[in-house]
Design an enzyme around this catalytic site. Structure first.
Site, PDB file in Angstrom:
ATOM      1  N   LEU A 104       0.850  -1.197   0.000  1.00  0.00           N
ATOM      2  CA  LEU A 104       0.000   0.000   0.000  1.00  0.00           C
ATOM      3  C   LEU A 104       0.886   1.247   0.000  1.00  0.00           C
ATOM      4  CD1 LEU A 104      -2.879   1.193   0.138  1.00  0.00           C
ATOM      5  CD2 LEU A 104      -2.524   1.387   2.595  1.00  0.00           C
ATOM      6  N   TYR A 105       2.030   1.171   0.690  1.00  0.00           N
ATOM      7  CA  TYR A 105       2.970   2.305   0.674  1.00  0.00           C
ATOM      8  C   TYR A 105       3.314   2.667  -0.767  1.00  0.00           C
ATOM      9  CZ  TYR A 105       7.499   4.678   0.874  1.00  0.00           C
ATOM     10  OH  TYR A 105       8.535   5.564   0.687  1.00  0.00           O
TER      11      TYR A 105
END
Ligand SMILES: NC(=O)c1ccc[n+]([C@@H]2O[C@H](COP(=O)([O-])OP(=O)(O)OC[C@H]3O[C@@H](n4cnc5c(N)ncnc54)[C@H](O)[C@@H]3O)[C@@H](O)[C@H]2O)c1
Ligand SMILES: O=C(O)[C@H]1O[C@H](OP(=O)(O)OP(=O)(O)OC[C@H]2O[C@@H](n3ccc(=O)[nH]c3=O)[C@H](O)[C@@H]2O)[C@H](O)[C@@H](O)[C@@H]1O
Length: 311
Positions: A104-105
């Site tokens: 997700l980063y």
């Protein structure tokens, strides 16, 4: 607000719109170097919302205020090598695909690049995204592997060393902090040239993306060996297949674009950079003499003051 030697420091959240507006009203910024973010690939599985809040909502807040500011500042901001995700073309060039994020980063950093495109297109903001590759050095992040490996080796704790699912070495294009700083300054200078002094635009505002890496990937196993030598301690290694935790197997930067546009040339290899990191580490924690003279088992008690792994 702290003001000293023409530097002032304001501690605030990027999402505090009124505060940012006030700041941009008080100071006619011509350039902004935007590094604030929720960093770290693995922690995104524990606290996904913090990534959306800082890396997407916070970034949009900064762009909204910048677009309305007079003058409009040129913005240089930190993207990430993680945008290359599961791409297998190596070395990574800015033209390669970045639509397969593994965390997700990475997805929020990629979103930042797409959002930057719209602010450049609609509002004419000048934006430069820098894809840093695994930055390390003094004052680094305790949640990064080189940092907590150092702590764990000295405490005699076992470290997990990842290999790929098909038994290959996991490697990173580890980049020393001073090289990244030079790259940031080069990018700011280049943005300045096209913006002109005093923020006056000289031509159409641009959106640029550059890799800032070291151009020589090193397997994580080699990173551990270098640390063992510098710390004078043998690591207890647990070699395991990389969990599906947001990590990617391999990164390698092609930096020809940054070299061409602002002379970016990394000069610190991993062994030299880690030497400087370890020198800082033992001095920061006051353990210089112990690291030189004693074996790792003796450090356990005194190392209890070291930082815990955190994001
Ligand atoms: N360290 C690396 O290997 C690496 C690699 C690629 C990209 N980057 C990017 O470089 C930048 C700097 O990374 P770092 O390693 O120094 O991380 P860091 O965590 O040390 O620094 C980021 C800072 O941003 C601040 N921050 C987070 N959310 C904020 C918010 N909403 N408002 C205000 N401040 C906020 C944090 O408090 C922290 O001080 C980040 O954008 C990161 O994503 C880092
Ligand atoms: O280049 C980037 O964009 C990213 O670089 C780093 O991410 P990463 O390369 O994963 O750095 P570490 O978390 O320090 O991991 C370094 C290497 O050690 C490996 N590792 C990590 C943890 C562990 O327990 N064992 C292990 O072998 C990882 O797979 C990786 O290959 C930063 O933490 C991210 O914020 C940044 O965006």
């Amino acid at each position: 607000m702290l003001k000293k030697h023409e530097i002032f420091i304001v501690e605030a959240d990027l999402n505090d719109g009124p505060m940012l507006t006030k700041l941009f009203d008080v100071v006619p910024f011509t350039h902004v170097l935007h590094l604030a973010a929720q960093a770290g690939v693995r922690y995104a599985m524990q606290n996904p919302q913090s990534y959306v809040a800082s890396n997407i909502a916070g970034f949009v807040n900064l762009l909204e205020i910048s677009k309305a500011a007079n003058p409009q500042p040129s913005i240089v901001w930190a993207s990430s090598s993680s945008v290359y995700g599961l791409n297998t073309e190596n070395p990574f060039s800015e033209l390669h695909r970045t639509d397969q994020p593994a965390s997700l980063y990475a997805a929020t950093k990629k979103a930042g690049e797409e959002i930057a495109h719209t602010y450049n297109h609609i509002y004419g903001l000048s934006l430069t995204g820098l894809r840093f590759f695994t930055v390390y050095g003094p004052w680094g992040r305790p949640d990064m592997a080189y940092f907590f490996f150092t702590k764990d080796i000295l405490q005699g704790k076992t470290i997990d060393v990842y290999k790929t699912v098909d038994d290959k070495e996991v490697a990173r294009d580890f980049t020393y902090i001073d090289d990244i700083v030079k790259g940031c300054l080069g990018a700011l200078d280049t943005a300045e040239k096209s913006t002109g002094s005093g923020g006056k635009k000289k031509g159409p505002a641009q959106l640029r993306i550059y890799n800032l890496g070291n151009t020589s990937p090193v397997p994580v196993g080699n990173l551990v060996s270098i640390l063992e030598g510098l710390l004078n301690s043998k690591a207890k290694k647990h070699v395991i297949k990389m969990p599906r935790n947001g990590d990617v197997p391999y990164t390698h930067a092609n930096v020809s674009l940054a070299l061409h546009d602002f002379g970016y040339k990394p000069t610190t290899d991993l062994a030299s950079g880690l030497r400087k990191f370890v020198k800082w580490y033992v001095s920061y924690y006051g353990i210089e003499s112990r690291v030189k003279k004693e074996s790792s088992n003796n450090y356990k008690n005194m190392m209890s003051q070291q930082p815990e792994e955190s994001a």
